[in-house]
Design an enzyme around this catalytic site. Structure first.
Site, PDB file in Angstrom:
ATOM      1  N   HIS A  19       4.980 -16.841  -8.229  1.00 36.55           N
ATOM      2  CA  HIS A  19       4.155 -17.563  -7.260  1.00 36.55           C
ATOM      3  C   HIS A  19       4.672 -18.974  -6.987  1.00 36.55           C
ATOM      4  CE1 HIS A  19       0.842 -14.442  -8.357  1.00 36.55           C
ATOM      5  NE2 HIS A  19       1.642 -13.989  -7.414  1.00 36.55           N
ATOM      6  N   HIS A  42       3.254  -4.568  -2.213  1.00 39.15           N
ATOM      7  CA  HIS A  42       2.480  -4.217  -3.412  1.00 39.15           C
ATOM      8  C   HIS A  42       1.552  -5.391  -3.694  1.00 39.15           C
ATOM      9  CE1 HIS A  42       5.953  -1.598  -3.579  1.00 39.15           C
ATOM     10  NE2 HIS A  42       5.365  -0.857  -4.503  1.00 39.15           N
ATOM     11  N   SER A 100      -0.634 -12.917  -4.906  1.00 34.95           N
ATOM     12  CA  SER A 100       0.294 -13.309  -3.838  1.00 34.95           C
ATOM     13  C   SER A 100      -0.352 -13.304  -2.445  1.00 34.95           C
ATOM     14  CB  SER A 100       1.543 -12.427  -3.865  1.00 34.95           C
ATOM     15  OG  SER A 100       1.205 -11.057  -3.946  1.00 34.95           O
ATOM     16  N   GLU A 118      -1.593  -1.798  -0.419  1.00 40.03           N
ATOM     17  CA  GLU A 118      -1.998  -1.562  -1.802  1.00 40.03           C
ATOM     18  C   GLU A 118      -2.439  -0.103  -1.922  1.00 40.03           C
ATOM     19  OE1 GLU A 118      -1.917  -3.078  -4.897  1.00 40.03           O
ATOM     20  OE2 GLU A 118      -2.800  -1.153  -5.453  1.00 40.03           O
ATOM     21  N   ASP A 144       1.026   3.256   0.979  1.00 42.24           N
ATOM     22  CA  ASP A 144       2.300   3.031   0.314  1.00 42.24           C
ATOM     23  C   ASP A 144       3.101   1.943   1.042  1.00 42.24           C
ATOM     24  OD1 ASP A 144       4.858   3.149  -0.693  1.00 42.24           O
ATOM     25  OD2 ASP A 144       4.977   5.334  -0.684  1.00 42.24           O
ATOM     26  N   GLY A 145       3.352   0.858   0.345  1.00 47.39           N
ATOM     27  CA  GLY A 145       4.066  -0.262   0.949  1.00 47.39           C
ATOM     28  C   GLY A 145       5.533   0.038   1.222  1.00 47.39           C
ATOM     29  N   ASP A 165       6.970  -6.184  -4.757  1.00 49.70           N
ATOM     30  CA  ASP A 165       6.538  -6.552  -6.111  1.00 49.70           C
ATOM     31  C   ASP A 165       5.855  -5.380  -6.819  1.00 49.70           C
ATOM     32  OD1 ASP A 165       5.743  -8.062  -8.336  1.00 49.70           O
ATOM     33  OD2 ASP A 165       3.950  -8.828  -7.325  1.00 49.70           O
TER      34      ASP A 165
HETATM   35  N1  SAM Z   1       1.927  -8.862  -5.571  1.00 52.33           N
HETATM   36  C1  SAM Z   1       0.777  -9.049  -6.438  1.00 52.33           C
HETATM   37  C2  SAM Z   1       0.680 -10.507  -6.831  1.00 52.33           C
HETATM   38  O1  SAM Z   1       1.731 -11.170  -7.012  1.00 52.33           O
HETATM   39  O2  SAM Z   1      -0.434 -11.017  -6.966  1.00 52.33           O
HETATM   40  C3  SAM Z   1       0.841  -8.186  -7.669  1.00 52.33           C
HETATM   41  C4  SAM Z   1       1.119  -6.742  -7.438  1.00 52.33           C
HETATM   42  S1  SAM Z   1       1.125  -5.702  -8.851  1.00 52.33           S
HETATM   43  C5  SAM Z   1       2.529  -6.223  -9.732  1.00 52.33           C
HETATM   44  C6  SAM Z   1       1.685  -4.169  -8.159  1.00 52.33           C
HETATM   45  C7  SAM Z   1       0.623  -3.453  -7.317  1.00 52.33           C
HETATM   46  O3  SAM Z   1       1.262  -2.412  -6.584  1.00 52.33           O
HETATM   47  C8  SAM Z   1      -0.463  -2.755  -8.130  1.00 52.33           C
HETATM   48  O4  SAM Z   1      -1.718  -3.232  -7.717  1.00 52.33           O
HETATM   49  C9  SAM Z   1      -0.306  -1.266  -7.785  1.00 52.33           C
HETATM   50  O5  SAM Z   1      -1.550  -0.590  -7.697  1.00 52.33           O
HETATM   51  C10 SAM Z   1       0.363  -1.325  -6.447  1.00 52.33           C
HETATM   52  N2  SAM Z   1       1.202  -0.176  -6.057  1.00 52.33           N
HETATM   53  C11 SAM Z   1       1.912   0.677  -6.847  1.00 52.33           C
HETATM   54  N3  SAM Z   1       2.674   1.493  -6.084  1.00 52.33           N
HETATM   55  C12 SAM Z   1       2.451   1.136  -4.787  1.00 52.33           C
HETATM   56  C13 SAM Z   1       2.984   1.548  -3.533  1.00 52.33           C
HETATM   57  N4  SAM Z   1       3.913   2.518  -3.457  1.00 52.33           N
HETATM   58  N5  SAM Z   1       2.559   0.942  -2.415  1.00 52.33           N
HETATM   59  C14 SAM Z   1       1.623  -0.042  -2.456  1.00 52.33           C
HETATM   60  N6  SAM Z   1       1.093  -0.492  -3.608  1.00 52.33           N
HETATM   61  C15 SAM Z   1       1.507   0.075  -4.757  1.00 52.33           C
END
Ligand code: SAM
Length: 281
Positions: A19, A42, A100, A118, A144-145, A165
């Site tokens: 961050h 993500h 984020s 997400e 799915d991102g 991420d």
């Molecule tokens: N970016 C966030 C932050 O910095 O505050 C933290 C994200 S966390 C490390 C990863 C997130 O990705 C989780 O909430 C998980 O549920 C989600 N996730 C996992 N696979 C995913 C995908 N294919 N597409 C979108 N989200 C996904």
């Protein structure tokens, strides 16, 4: 099924590094008038309670943001990040931590747009709630991102930052981040991309930074922070890193300047060290 919940880790050393870097990049990108697109593939829940629930259980934030909270000697770049966390904690008690999406939404302008992905249903519902009053500026996708990224690039304004991420909870993430970065650069070569990776004993994790740098094929910043020696049981996160492709001019320099401070502040043992590697043409 996804079981990772970022709340367990909110505000830990990896979040601090990610961050600090993210906010610095956004500050630089805002210096040009053109609107920006921020894509978080993500996104997580958007913000997290630290005094209850998941975060309180593990208390990882105690060796992360809490170590910076009361310090009066923060370098400007770190102070700026701590000030961003303070906006969620107006009474001065560290009780909530911004993810984020919240950091980006607060840092960006009314003319900028956020596209947040997400996949976890509980997390995406919380994310929707976090931005329920944000209007059309913020769009949350409960999907799915990795798959969504292609559809949003390039942005109309041709200015954008993409944060990739994942939690690396599923082993396919190691390959997926590379594919996403290559695909993104094909569609939008001048975009800024930030890929987070964990420092783990696992071979794929150790090989990932060099692979990301090769996939970048252009200007990059590689910054990483190891907070402790890898555990002898070969288990757990001993640090984290970020590969930033096309970092804005001068941003790498500013980030590099605070790495000695962050390393000292977040060290958990004598093996703490940082990596700072830049290619600027
Ligand atoms: N970016 C966030 C932050 O910095 O505050 C933290 C994200 S966390 C490390 C990863 C997130 O990705 C989780 O909430 C998980 O549920 C989600 N996730 C996992 N696979 C995913 C995908 N294919 N597409 C979108 N989200 C996904």
């Amino acid at each position: 099924m996804l079981s990772y919940r970022h709340g367990f880790h909110a505000g830990n050393h990896a979040d601090v590094l990610k961050h600090v870097v993210l906010l610095r990049l956004l500050r630089h990108m805002k210096r040009k008038d053109k609107p920006l697109l921020f894509v978080d593939t993500h996104a997580g829940a958007g913000s997290y309670a630290l005094d209850s629930g998941f975060a309180a259980k593990n208390a990882e934030f105690e060796s992360g943001i809490a170590r910076l909270w009361q310090r009066a000697d923060l370098p400007e770049v770190v102070a700026d990040y701590v000030a961003a966390v303070r906006t969620l904690n107006p009474d001065g008690m560290l009780q909530r931590y911004p993810g984020s999406p919240r950091i980006a939404a607060d840092a960006l302008r009314a003319t900028d747009h956020l596209r947040l992905y997400e996949l976890h249903s509980t997390e995406s519902a919380l994310l929707q709630q976090e931005f329920s009053e944000a209007g059309r500026r913020v769009r949350v996708d409960a999907g799915d991102g990795f798959a969504g990224l292609a559809a949003v690039l390039p942005p109309l304004s041709r200015r954008g930052l993409v944060l990739i991420d994942p939690s690396y909870e599923v082993g396919t993430d190691y390959r997926a981040v590379l594919t996403a970065l290559r695909g993104g650069l094909e569609r939008f070569a001048t975009g800024t991309y930030v890929v987070w990776y964990p420092m783990l004993a696992r071979r794929e994790a150790q090989e990932l930074p060099a692979r990301l740098v090769r996939a970048a094929g252009t200007d990059y910043l590689h910054v990483a922070l190891q907070v402790q020696a890898p555990s002898p049981e070969r288990f757990g996160l001993h640090g984290s890193g970020l590969v930033v492709v096309n970092p804005p001019w001068k941003s790498a320099e500013e980030i590099g300047a605070v790495m000695p401070f962050l390393t000292e502040a977040l060290a958990q043992d004598a093996a703490a060290r940082y990596v700072f590697d830049v290619r600027e043409t």
